[in-house]
Design a protein around this motif. Sequence first.
Motif, PDB file in Angstrom:
ATOM      1  N   CYS A  55       0.846  -1.217   0.000  1.00  0.00           N
ATOM      2  CA  CYS A  55       0.000   0.000   0.000  1.00  0.00           C
ATOM      3  C   CYS A  55       0.868   1.249   0.000  1.00  0.00           C
ATOM      4  O   CYS A  55       0.378   2.348   0.327  1.00  0.00           O
ATOM      5  CB  CYS A  55      -0.888   0.027   1.244  1.00  0.00           C
TER       6      CYS A  55
ATOM      7  N   LEU B  79      -7.163   0.393  10.306  1.00  0.00           N
ATOM      8  CA  LEU B  79      -7.240   0.715   8.870  1.00  0.00           C
ATOM      9  C   LEU B  79      -7.698   2.155   8.642  1.00  0.00           C
ATOM     10  O   LEU B  79      -6.948   2.987   8.159  1.00  0.00           O
ATOM     11  CB  LEU B  79      -8.256  -0.208   8.192  1.00  0.00           C
ATOM     12  N   ASN B  80      -8.964   2.418   8.978  1.00  0.00           N
ATOM     13  CA  ASN B  80      -9.576   3.688   8.560  1.00  0.00           C
ATOM     14  C   ASN B  80      -9.854   4.629   9.732  1.00  0.00           C
ATOM     15  O   ASN B  80     -10.629   5.583   9.579  1.00  0.00           O
ATOM     16  CB  ASN B  80     -10.875   3.387   7.797  1.00  0.00           C
TER      17      ASN B  80
ATOM     18  N   ARG C 251      -5.859   7.766   2.660  1.00  0.00           N
ATOM     19  CA  ARG C 251      -6.748   6.907   1.843  1.00  0.00           C
ATOM     20  C   ARG C 251      -7.557   5.985   2.738  1.00  0.00           C
ATOM     21  O   ARG C 251      -7.077   5.565   3.796  1.00  0.00           O
ATOM     22  CB  ARG C 251      -5.886   6.013   0.938  1.00  0.00           C
TER      23      ARG C 251
ATOM     24  N   TYR D  99      -9.316   2.230   3.209  1.00  0.00           N
ATOM     25  CA  TYR D  99      -8.990   0.878   2.740  1.00  0.00           C
ATOM     26  C   TYR D  99     -10.165  -0.056   2.937  1.00  0.00           C
ATOM     27  O   TYR D  99     -10.868   0.022   3.949  1.00  0.00           O
ATOM     28  CB  TYR D  99      -7.768   0.338   3.506  1.00  0.00           C
TER      29      TYR D  99
ATOM     30  N   PHE E 286      -7.613  -5.617   2.042  1.00  0.00           N
ATOM     31  CA  PHE E 286      -6.354  -5.633   2.802  1.00  0.00           C
ATOM     32  C   PHE E 286      -6.113  -7.024   3.382  1.00  0.00           C
ATOM     33  O   PHE E 286      -4.979  -7.525   3.379  1.00  0.00           O
ATOM     34  CB  PHE E 286      -6.361  -4.578   3.918  1.00  0.00           C
TER      35      PHE E 286
END
Length: 243
Positions: free
Chosen positions: A85, A128-129, A150, A152, A157
Motif C-alpha cells: 500500500c 485501517l480507517n 486513503r 482501505y 487488505f
Amino acid sequence: MQILCFDELDSTNSYLKREYPSLKDMTVVVASHQNAGKGRLGRKWEDDSSSLLFSILLRDSLDMEHAPLLSLLSGVCLHESLKDCSIDSEIKWPNDVLIQGKKCAGILLESVVSDKPEALIVGIGVNLNNEGFQGELEDKAASLFLASGRKYDRMEFLKVFLRHFRRRYGQFRKKDFSFLSVLKEHSYLDGKEILLDYYGENLKCRVVSVLDDGRLEVIDRNGRIHDVDSGEASLCRNYSNSF
Ligand code: BT5
C-alpha cells in the motif's frame, strides 16, 4: 481457505478457541467490531469498527518448538502488506507494527493444548480507517488512513495479508525462516533503550539487534549480553533516559 465474517464478536481469538474442533486448518475469522478485544497479558485491544480484526486457525502439523516465531512472521507479513500500500513500517519485537513510531497493528498468538497441541491462533488487529484515537492511544496509535489519507477496504487488505501469510507460512513449515531477514532489516528497537520484564525482574537494557533465530539481543547496564525470546521476556516500555 475458509473466511468467516461477523459484524460483532467478543474476540476473534476467543471465537476460534471455542469453535476450533469443528473448523479446518487455516480458517480465518473476521469481525467488524470486538466487544472484548484482547491484547497480551490481559491487556485490551480497542477498535471503533474501522479496523481489520481477524484470527487465523492453525491446526495441522503444528511446530510448537518454533511457534513463538509466528508472531514475528505475522509482523513481517503485515510490513509487506503495508509496503504493497506504499506505506513504510517497522516491526517492533515481538508483536507490533509501527508507522512512524506509532502502533498500527498488534498480534496476539495463543495456543490450545490439552494432551497434545490442538491449535495455534494468530490474532491480528490492524488500524485501517481510524480518523483519530482517544485517551491513552491518542499519541501512540497510527492508522493506514492517518498515514496515507486513503480509506482501505477491509477484505481487500485481508486478502493482501493472507497472500503474504500463506507464502511465508509455507516456508516456515519447511523450516525456512527467511522472513527473519526482513524483520532484522526493519526492526524498530535496534539501538533503543528498553525495560524488559525478564523472568519477573525489570531489566533495563539497550537493544543490540534481532538475532538470526528471532531472539532479541540486549545489553544490560553491567555490559552483560542477554539473548531473550518472547516467551521469556516481554517489553515493558521504551526507556528514554540513558543509563
Ligand atoms: C497486542 O497486544 O498488540 C495484540 C493485539 C491483538 C489484537 C487482535 S484483534 C483480533 C484478535 N482478537 C483479539 O481479541 N485480539 C486479536 P499488546 O502488545 O498487549 O498491546 C496492547 C496494548 O496496545 C494496549 O494496552 C494499548 O496500549 C495498545 N492498543 C490497544 N488498542 C490499540 C489500537 N487499536 N491501536 C494501537 N494500540 C492499541
